[in-house]
Design an enzyme around this catalytic site. Structure first.
Site, PDB file in Angstrom:
ATOM      1  N   HIS A  60      13.025  65.517 -85.743  1.00  8.14           N
ATOM      2  CA  HIS A  60      14.335  64.882 -84.755  1.00  8.14           C
ATOM      3  C   HIS A  60      16.218  65.706 -84.862  1.00  8.14           C
ATOM      4  O   HIS A  60      16.444  65.537 -84.554  1.00  8.14           O
ATOM      5  CB  HIS A  60      14.737  63.267 -85.510  1.00  8.14           C
ATOM      6  CG  HIS A  60      13.457  62.486 -85.840  1.00  8.14           C
ATOM      7  ND1 HIS A  60      13.480  61.925 -84.740  1.00  8.14           N
ATOM      8  CD2 HIS A  60      12.886  62.379 -86.589  1.00  8.14           C
ATOM      9  CE1 HIS A  60      11.822  60.760 -84.801  1.00  8.14           C
ATOM     10  NE2 HIS A  60      11.521  61.515 -86.403  1.00  8.14           N
ATOM     11  N   GLU A 163       3.382  56.396 -92.097  1.00 17.06           N
ATOM     12  CA  GLU A 163       3.960  55.799 -91.460  1.00 17.06           C
ATOM     13  C   GLU A 163       3.681  54.526 -90.303  1.00 17.06           C
ATOM     14  O   GLU A 163       4.297  53.846 -89.735  1.00 17.06           O
ATOM     15  CB  GLU A 163       4.921  56.490 -90.205  1.00 17.06           C
ATOM     16  CG  GLU A 163       5.463  57.534 -91.221  1.00 17.06           C
ATOM     17  CD  GLU A 163       5.941  58.704 -90.017  1.00 17.06           C
ATOM     18  OE1 GLU A 163       7.045  58.910 -89.347  1.00 17.06           O
ATOM     19  OE2 GLU A 163       5.369  60.404 -89.915  1.00 17.06           O
ATOM     20  N   ASP A 189       9.297  53.587 -89.473  1.00 14.75           N
ATOM     21  CA  ASP A 189       8.628  53.963 -88.233  1.00 14.75           C
ATOM     22  C   ASP A 189       7.404  52.620 -88.826  1.00 14.75           C
ATOM     23  O   ASP A 189       7.177  52.121 -87.737  1.00 14.75           O
ATOM     24  CB  ASP A 189       8.259  54.732 -88.215  1.00 14.75           C
ATOM     25  CG  ASP A 189       8.757  56.126 -87.145  1.00 14.75           C
ATOM     26  OD1 ASP A 189       9.411  55.955 -87.020  1.00 14.75           O
ATOM     27  OD2 ASP A 189       8.272  57.371 -87.190  1.00 14.75           O
TER      28      ASP A 189
END
Length: 274
Positions: A60, A163, A189
């Site tokens: 990210h 996740e 998530d």
């Protein structure tokens, strides 16, 4: 305090136990944070603040693999462990990141034992895996001795991220894969996969994580986890998390900037009211 008993933030080179060995110790309690701003000054600031590790976020954050060697060198010079969270699990990506000298990789969206086996295979040199060897990279000291293959396999940690629902359903199988050093839980998530998007502190999510950690402890596998707040980090460390990754550099910097400006505004308001 760091895992080896030295202050985490003294900006000196320290000799540390390999991360894989540290994560195998049930008494380990490391505090890390995500690094999204690829600046060595931030790595050193985080070390000086007392973090035991930084997790460079290639999933990210705007971080290129070419930036890793300098960031890793800064972290090791400051006495902290340096991990990298990847955005993909291809053998070439895993090998390229490991060539920079990181202490471990955090690999996303592992939903099955086969996913976990593929991840471990890509991160280990033969005969334990199929990682490609280049003796002229930073991790090898630019001129690898034969012992590098052994020390790398023994030292580099592989953390697989669970996740989603598929990963939860396959958790016991994932934990049984040889070479998985820890399962890293992504509650954000995970909350979405449980139908509770944006609610990582929802009681259902918390109970799911507790159950997951208990199952991992029974399997003898460590847990890493993202913690949005110090309260969350303390909770999961008390529950046995070996790597609590607290917040992120951007989040903490933003909060600090806001507090400073708000303090100034409050002081100015007080002055006008007198």
């Amino acid at each position: 305090m760091g895992q080896d008993g030295t202050p985490s933030g003294d900006l000196r080179v320290t000799t540390r136990r390999p991360l894989r060995e540290v994560l195998a110790d049930p008494t380990t309690r490391l505090t890390a944070t995500f690094l999204l701003i690829p600046r060595l000054e931030l790595v050193e600031l985080l070390a000086n603040a007392g973090f035991d590790a930084v997790v460079i976020d290639l999933e990210h954050g705007p971080v290129a693999v070419a930036e890793l060697p300098g960031l890793v060198a800064a972290g090791h010079g400051a006495g902290v462990y340096v991990l990298a969270r990847l955005g993909e699990r291809t053998p070439a990506t895993i090998g390229g990141v490991l060539d920079s000298g990181v202490d471990g990789v955090v690999l996303p969206h592992v939903d099955s034992a086969d996913d976990a086996r593929d991840a471990v295979d890509s991160a280990r040199f033969p005969p334990e895996g199929s990682r490609s060897l280049n003796p002229y990279v930073r991790a090898a000291g630019y001129d690898a001795a034969e012992s590098f293959l052994t020390t790398a396999n023994a030292g580099v940690a592989v953390l697989v991220m669970v996740e989603g629902k598929d990963g939860l359903a396959a958790l016991d199988d994932i934990a049984s894969v040889a070479g998985v050093d820890a399962v890293f839980v992504g509650p954000v998530d995970l909350s979405a996969s449980l139908g509770l998007p944006g609610e990582p502190e929802h009681p259902v999510v918390l109970e799911t994580v507790r159950d997951l950690m208990e199952r991992l402890a029974l399997a003898g596998v460590g847990t890493g986890i993202y913690c949005p707040t110090p309260d969350a980090a303390a909770r999961w460390q008390r529950a046995g998390a070996r790597l609590a990754t607290l917040s992120a550099d951007i989040a903490m910097a933003s909060a600090g900037f806001r507090r400073t400006v708000e303090e100034l505004h409050d002081l100015n308001t007080e002055g006008r009211s007198r």
